[in-house]
Design a protein around this motif. Structure first.
Motif, PDB file in Angstrom:
ATOM      1  N   UNK A 131      -5.625 -12.450   2.464  1.00  0.00           N
ATOM      2  CA  UNK A 131      -5.394 -13.230   3.805  1.00  0.00           C
ATOM      3  C   UNK A 131      -6.152 -12.018   4.931  1.00  0.00           C
ATOM      4  N   UNK A 132      -6.070 -12.528   6.192  1.00  0.00           N
ATOM      5  CA  UNK A 132      -6.291 -11.877   7.376  1.00  0.00           C
ATOM      6  C   UNK A 132      -5.576 -10.472   7.261  1.00  0.00           C
ATOM      7  N   UNK A 133      -6.305  -9.316   7.423  1.00  0.00           N
ATOM      8  CA  UNK A 133      -5.812  -8.106   7.598  1.00  0.00           C
ATOM      9  C   UNK A 133      -5.433  -7.740   9.096  1.00  0.00           C
ATOM     10  N   UNK A 138      -1.757  -4.242   7.064  1.00  0.00           N
ATOM     11  CA  UNK A 138      -2.934  -3.499   6.750  1.00  0.00           C
ATOM     12  C   UNK A 138      -2.615  -2.314   5.720  1.00  0.00           C
ATOM     13  N   UNK A 139      -1.528  -1.696   5.850  1.00  0.00           N
ATOM     14  CA  UNK A 139      -1.287  -0.705   4.869  1.00  0.00           C
ATOM     15  C   UNK A 139      -0.688  -1.073   3.728  1.00  0.00           C
ATOM     16  N   UNK A 140      -0.150  -2.412   3.570  1.00  0.00           N
ATOM     17  CA  UNK A 140       0.133  -3.049   2.186  1.00  0.00           C
ATOM     18  C   UNK A 140      -1.238  -3.740   1.557  1.00  0.00           C
ATOM     19  N   UNK A 141      -1.894  -3.899   2.548  1.00  0.00           N
ATOM     20  CA  UNK A 141      -3.357  -4.709   1.852  1.00  0.00           C
ATOM     21  C   UNK A 141      -4.086  -3.677   1.363  1.00  0.00           C
ATOM     22  N   UNK A 173     -14.137  -3.684  12.106  1.00  0.00           N
ATOM     23  CA  UNK A 173     -13.820  -4.146  10.665  1.00  0.00           C
ATOM     24  C   UNK A 173     -13.585  -2.990  10.027  1.00  0.00           C
ATOM     25  N   UNK A 174     -13.423  -3.444   8.757  1.00  0.00           N
ATOM     26  CA  UNK A 174     -13.122  -2.331   7.499  1.00  0.00           C
ATOM     27  C   UNK A 174     -14.676  -1.968   7.038  1.00  0.00           C
ATOM     28  N   UNK A 175     -14.553  -0.993   6.270  1.00  0.00           N
ATOM     29  CA  UNK A 175     -15.850  -0.639   5.660  1.00  0.00           C
ATOM     30  C   UNK A 175     -15.975  -1.198   4.629  1.00  0.00           C
ATOM     31  N   UNK A 176     -17.269  -1.727   4.165  1.00  0.00           N
ATOM     32  CA  UNK A 176     -17.575  -2.520   2.907  1.00  0.00           C
ATOM     33  C   UNK A 176     -17.146  -1.852   1.695  1.00  0.00           C
ATOM     34  N   UNK A 177     -17.278  -0.615   1.749  1.00  0.00           N
ATOM     35  CA  UNK A 177     -17.118   0.208   0.343  1.00  0.00           C
ATOM     36  C   UNK A 177     -15.624  -0.029  -0.226  1.00  0.00           C
ATOM     37  N   UNK A 178     -14.595  -0.565   0.609  1.00  0.00           N
ATOM     38  CA  UNK A 178     -13.413  -0.856   0.310  1.00  0.00           C
ATOM     39  C   UNK A 178     -13.316  -1.894  -0.871  1.00  0.00           C
ATOM     40  N   UNK A 179     -14.589  -2.551  -0.837  1.00  0.00           N
ATOM     41  CA  UNK A 179     -14.523  -3.839  -1.824  1.00  0.00           C
ATOM     42  C   UNK A 179     -15.546  -3.411  -3.002  1.00  0.00           C
TER      43      UNK A 179
END
Length: 279
Positions: A131-133, A138-141, A173-179
């Protein structure tokens, strides 16, 4: 198994405008649910932003969204998985107070709501739901994303560098490398359909603002066995442009033009040439 993917339905958009509600009805009644019935698709994942406004909801909109979408899913025994998006949450720093739980959508035995990172299995395929971060999760996700061995992700993400609308790119937002660890990561949030070969922004199912003009809208079908992602185009459009040029037209052609397709739509009339004031 084939799964219907839809996102960013934004029920109640444009201040609950009746023409937009009718436009949404046309899509669900004449395209979305007939397609699911024809292809015997019994599983649907909604990737967030079910409603448009975070702080409150119009009760007429509640009635209409139940009638056009949720009641149909329930009556047809469609297993509906609902991911919490940012427009679904009341607070910006937590997902706990949200429209999905507030409307008691989880009371239906074939509906499932996801408010936090969750691993599920569909037809033998492990799937990670994100779900939405927000600040609270955030830390848990991030930890859950790092630890999962699921190859597929379905979520409502804000990733830097992706096109939100035509010509407008996200700077936050977050960096694409996370996924990168996922074979495919599917997301709602940005209304423009795009991908980088790993992250797939599916786009919302219909036009809501002029920034959506001539930008294809619709829904997707994902096959868990073949990993094929099929786009089903929404043939209904809300926004149109008409070019008027009386140097290339006749009065008869103007009068005999079929304008029925523009009923209850937004029109921009572009004047190229207007030499005959009587026309």
């Amino acid at each position: 198994m084939k799964i219907a993917l839809i996102t960013d339905t934004h029920f109640g958009a444009r201040n609950d405008h009746s023409h937009f509600n009718d436009y949404f009805y046309d899509f669900y009644d004449n395209q979305f649910f007939p397609y699911l019935k024809e292809h015997n698709i019994k599983t649907c994942i909604h990737l967030g932003d079910i409603v448009d406004r975070r702080k409150f909801i119009n009760w007429k909109t509640v009635y209409q969204m139940r009638e056009m979408f949720f009641d149909v899913c329930y009556e047809r025994n469609i297993n509906l998985h609902l991911v919490t998006g940012n427009h679904d949450t009341y607070f910006r720093n937590t997902n706990q107070v949200n429209s999905l739980s507030g409307l008691r959508l989880a009371d239906k035995e074939n509906f499932t709501i996801y408010e936090k990172s969750t691993e599920i299995e569909l037809d033998g395929t492990k799937i990670f739901i994100q779900p939405w971060i927000c600040d609270e999760n955030k830390e848990e996700s991030i930890k859950a994303i790092e630890e999962t061995n699921s190859q597929l992700l379905f979520g409502h993400l804000e990733v830097r560098g992706f096109e939100m609308h035509l010509g407008q790119y996200s700077q936050t937002g977050v960096d694409a490398s996370m996924f990168k660890k996922f074979d495919m990561a599917f997301s709602g949030h940005f209304h423009h359909k795009s991908d980088n070969g790993n992250i797939y922004y599916l786009g919302n199912p219909y036009q809501i603002t002029w920034s959506d003009y001539k930008d294809p809208r619709g829904f997707h079908i994902f096959d868990t066995k073949t990993r094929e992602l099929e786009f089903v185009l929404n043939s209904f459009e809300m926004f149109h442009k008409i070019h008027y040029d009386d140097e290339k037209m006749t009065l008869e052609s103007i009068q005999n033009e079929d304008y029925s397709g523009y009923k209850n739509c937004y029109i921009k009339l572009v004047i190229v040439n207007k030499k005959n004031p009587f026309w």
